[in-house]
Design a protein around this motif. Sequence first.
Motif, PDB file in Angstrom:
ATOM      1  N   GLY A  79       0.780  -1.223   0.000  1.00 22.98           N
ATOM      2  CA  GLY A  79       0.000   0.000   0.000  1.00 22.98           C
ATOM      3  C   GLY A  79       0.816   1.280   0.000  1.00 22.98           C
ATOM      4  N   TYR A  80       0.146   2.354   0.340  1.00 21.20           N
ATOM      5  CA  TYR A  80       0.707   3.705   0.398  1.00 21.20           C
ATOM      6  C   TYR A  80       1.808   3.807   1.457  1.00 21.20           C
ATOM      7  CZ  TYR A  80       0.463   8.394   2.598  1.00 21.20           C
ATOM      8  OH  TYR A  80       0.739   9.590   3.200  1.00 21.20           O
ATOM      9  N   ASN A  81       2.748   4.704   1.216  1.00 19.94           N
ATOM     10  CA  ASN A  81       3.803   4.991   2.182  1.00 19.94           C
ATOM     11  C   ASN A  81       4.596   3.739   2.557  1.00 19.94           C
ATOM     12  OD1 ASN A  81       5.335   6.497   4.025  1.00 19.94           O
ATOM     13  ND2 ASN A  81       3.905   6.112   5.711  1.00 19.94           N
ATOM     14  N   THR A  82       4.944   2.945   1.549  1.00 19.59           N
ATOM     15  CA  THR A  82       5.650   1.680   1.785  1.00 19.59           C
ATOM     16  C   THR A  82       6.802   1.524   0.811  1.00 19.59           C
ATOM     17  OG1 THR A  82       3.576   0.628   2.482  1.00 19.59           O
ATOM     18  CG2 THR A  82       5.413  -0.831   1.915  1.00 19.59           C
ATOM     19  N   ASN A  83       8.023   1.414   1.341  1.00 22.75           N
ATOM     20  CA  ASN A  83       9.164   1.156   0.456  1.00 22.75           C
ATOM     21  C   ASN A  83       9.329  -0.343   0.248  1.00 22.75           C
ATOM     22  OD1 ASN A  83      10.631   0.099   2.688  1.00 22.75           O
ATOM     23  ND2 ASN A  83      11.407   2.130   3.209  1.00 22.75           N
ATOM     24  N   LEU A  84      10.244  -0.712  -0.626  1.00 22.74           N
ATOM     25  CA  LEU A  84      10.405  -2.121  -0.984  1.00 22.74           C
ATOM     26  C   LEU A  84      10.809  -2.974   0.207  1.00 22.74           C
ATOM     27  CD1 LEU A  84      10.482  -4.349  -3.086  1.00 22.74           C
ATOM     28  CD2 LEU A  84      12.821  -3.663  -3.673  1.00 22.74           C
ATOM     29  N   THR A  85      11.714  -2.461   1.044  1.00 22.76           N
ATOM     30  CA  THR A  85      12.164  -3.235   2.203  1.00 22.76           C
ATOM     31  C   THR A  85      11.005  -3.534   3.148  1.00 22.76           C
ATOM     32  OG1 THR A  85      14.377  -2.264   2.102  1.00 22.76           O
ATOM     33  CG2 THR A  85      13.714  -3.256   4.182  1.00 22.76           C
ATOM     34  N   ASP A  86      10.200  -2.508   3.439  1.00 23.01           N
ATOM     35  CA  ASP A  86       9.055  -2.715   4.331  1.00 23.01           C
ATOM     36  C   ASP A  86       8.032  -3.665   3.721  1.00 23.01           C
ATOM     37  OD1 ASP A  86      10.144  -1.033   6.196  1.00 23.01           O
ATOM     38  OD2 ASP A  86       8.985   0.722   5.587  1.00 23.01           O
ATOM     39  N   ALA A  87       7.851  -3.568   2.403  1.00 15.93           N
ATOM     40  CA  ALA A  87       6.903  -4.461   1.725  1.00 15.93           C
ATOM     41  C   ALA A  87       7.349  -5.912   1.834  1.00 15.93           C
ATOM     42  CB  ALA A  87       6.768  -4.057   0.264  1.00 15.93           C
ATOM     43  N   VAL A  88       8.628  -6.148   1.641  1.00 12.42           N
ATOM     44  CA  VAL A  88       9.172  -7.505   1.730  1.00 12.42           C
ATOM     45  C   VAL A  88       9.008  -8.060   3.142  1.00 12.42           C
ATOM     46  CG1 VAL A  88      11.284  -8.881   1.636  1.00 12.42           C
ATOM     47  CG2 VAL A  88      10.797  -7.232  -0.175  1.00 12.42           C
ATOM     48  N   LEU A  89       9.333  -7.227   4.143  1.00 15.05           N
ATOM     49  CA  LEU A  89       9.242  -7.683   5.528  1.00 15.05           C
ATOM     50  C   LEU A  89       7.808  -7.990   5.933  1.00 15.05           C
ATOM     51  CD1 LEU A  89      11.799  -5.263   7.243  1.00 15.05           C
ATOM     52  CD2 LEU A  89      12.093  -7.709   6.776  1.00 15.05           C
ATOM     53  N   ARG A  90       6.879  -7.118   5.539  1.00 20.11           N
ATOM     54  CA  ARG A  90       5.478  -7.346   5.882  1.00 20.11           C
ATOM     55  C   ARG A  90       4.945  -8.599   5.191  1.00 20.11           C
ATOM     56  NH1 ARG A  90       1.104  -4.422   7.562  1.00 20.11           N
ATOM     57  NH2 ARG A  90       2.541  -3.800   9.206  1.00 20.11           N
ATOM     58  N   PHE A  91       5.314  -8.774   3.932  1.00 17.09           N
ATOM     59  CA  PHE A  91       4.878  -9.946   3.178  1.00 17.09           C
ATOM     60  C   PHE A  91       5.428 -11.224   3.796  1.00 17.09           C
ATOM     61  CE2 PHE A  91       4.850 -11.981  -1.343  1.00 17.09           C
ATOM     62  CZ  PHE A  91       3.728 -12.699  -1.012  1.00 17.09           C
ATOM     63  N   ALA A  92       6.699 -11.201   4.147  1.00 13.79           N
ATOM     64  CA  ALA A  92       7.335 -12.383   4.743  1.00 13.79           C
ATOM     65  C   ALA A  92       6.666 -12.755   6.061  1.00 13.79           C
ATOM     66  CB  ALA A  92       8.823 -12.129   4.949  1.00 13.79           C
ATOM     67  N   GLN A  93       6.340 -11.753   6.865  1.00 13.83           N
ATOM     68  CA  GLN A  93       5.684 -12.020   8.141  1.00 13.83           C
ATOM     69  C   GLN A  93       4.293 -12.593   7.925  1.00 13.83           C
ATOM     70  OE1 GLN A  93       7.205 -11.514  11.319  1.00 13.83           O
ATOM     71  NE2 GLN A  93       5.501 -12.917  11.748  1.00 13.83           N
ATOM     72  N   PHE A  94       3.580 -12.059   6.946  1.00 16.56           N
ATOM     73  CA  PHE A  94       2.240 -12.562   6.623  1.00 16.56           C
ATOM     74  C   PHE A  94       2.299 -14.027   6.193  1.00 16.56           C
ATOM     75  CE2 PHE A  94      -1.214 -13.298   3.579  1.00 16.56           C
ATOM     76  CZ  PHE A  94      -2.318 -12.880   4.305  1.00 16.56           C
ATOM     77  N   ARG A 127       6.533   8.236   1.863  1.00 17.35           N
ATOM     78  CA  ARG A 127       6.480   9.403   2.746  1.00 17.35           C
ATOM     79  C   ARG A 127       5.024   9.739   3.035  1.00 17.35           C
ATOM     80  NH1 ARG A 127       7.643  14.162   1.654  1.00 17.35           N
ATOM     81  NH2 ARG A 127       7.502  14.124  -0.619  1.00 17.35           N
ATOM     82  N   LEU A 128       4.735  10.095   4.281  1.00 17.95           N
ATOM     83  CA  LEU A 128       3.362  10.416   4.654  1.00 17.95           C
ATOM     84  C   LEU A 128       2.799  11.576   3.842  1.00 17.95           C
ATOM     85  CD1 LEU A 128       3.341  10.091   8.554  1.00 17.95           C
ATOM     86  CD2 LEU A 128       2.008   8.741   6.921  1.00 17.95           C
ATOM     87  N   GLY A 129       3.648  12.535   3.481  1.00 16.75           N
ATOM     88  CA  GLY A 129       3.178  13.700   2.754  1.00 16.75           C
ATOM     89  C   GLY A 129       3.062  13.512   1.255  1.00 16.75           C
ATOM     90  N   ALA A 130       3.279  12.276   0.791  1.00 15.04           N
ATOM     91  CA  ALA A 130       3.303  12.027  -0.660  1.00 15.04           C
ATOM     92  C   ALA A 130       2.064  11.273  -1.129  1.00 15.04           C
ATOM     93  CB  ALA A 130       4.567  11.258  -1.036  1.00 15.04           C
TER      94      ALA A 130
END
Length: 254
Positions: free
Chosen positions: A24-39, A59-62
């Motif tokens: 989703g929004y405000n998510t870089n590739l590293t965070d996406a990978v980590l969240r996916f792996a945990q799921f 970024r929250l403002g983007a």
Amino acid sequence: MGTVENSVLALPKGKRSSLLWIHGYNTNLTDAVLRFAQFLEDTGYSGVPILYSWASQARLGAYVYDINSALIARDQLEEVPGLLKDSPVETIDIVAHSMGNLVAMEAARGIANRGLFNVSGKLRSVILASPDIDIDLFIAQLSAIPKDKRRFYVLTSENDQALAVSSLIARNPRVGQLDATLISELGLNVIDLSQVQDTTTVHHSKFADAPEVVRLIGDRILAGDKGAKVSGRAEAVVITASGTIAVVDEAISN
């Protein structure tokens, strides 16, 4: 797709499934990978995972920047079903979160408008978690998809603070914050997470942060639930704070 096909072929026939994750929004590739792996770990998913990463500025403002990036990313996502059609993948599930739902639904509408939505029959379910989509736009997107092919699960929460801010910016409600019965009237299965306690203060990622929700997704949906009925109101499920699952409306069979 060669790596995916090799991984799928390593699985026994009848178990060759794949899960496509759209962040989703405000998510870089590293965070996406980590969240996916945990799921994947928490659900016990045993198929082949695929991450579809689009260019969030993280970024929250983007917010507006991310909306534009999401719309650009839909064209590439439309190519994925064609790539999987002749692959050894037997079934595929899609999980989209937040603004990733905009990418998913725009791609789905484009595919459906060409008469190609799930022509392979491999799409098993689409999980729309906390969809950051304007409700009027969502209804228009959904109308392009044949009713007999709408194997959708919408995960909502009326106390989703991130979507509350999004609705203020857009001046219209977001799908992920609406009452479950309203969504079920569109013929989609809905899971209302409003009473679920999670680990954050914005309540935007309950589908991945709350154990009872993760178990429900893994045991009921990704394990092969047949998906939404398409005549009349579909199933609306409420998960209480204690983890109890209550069915509000039983789906009306064809």
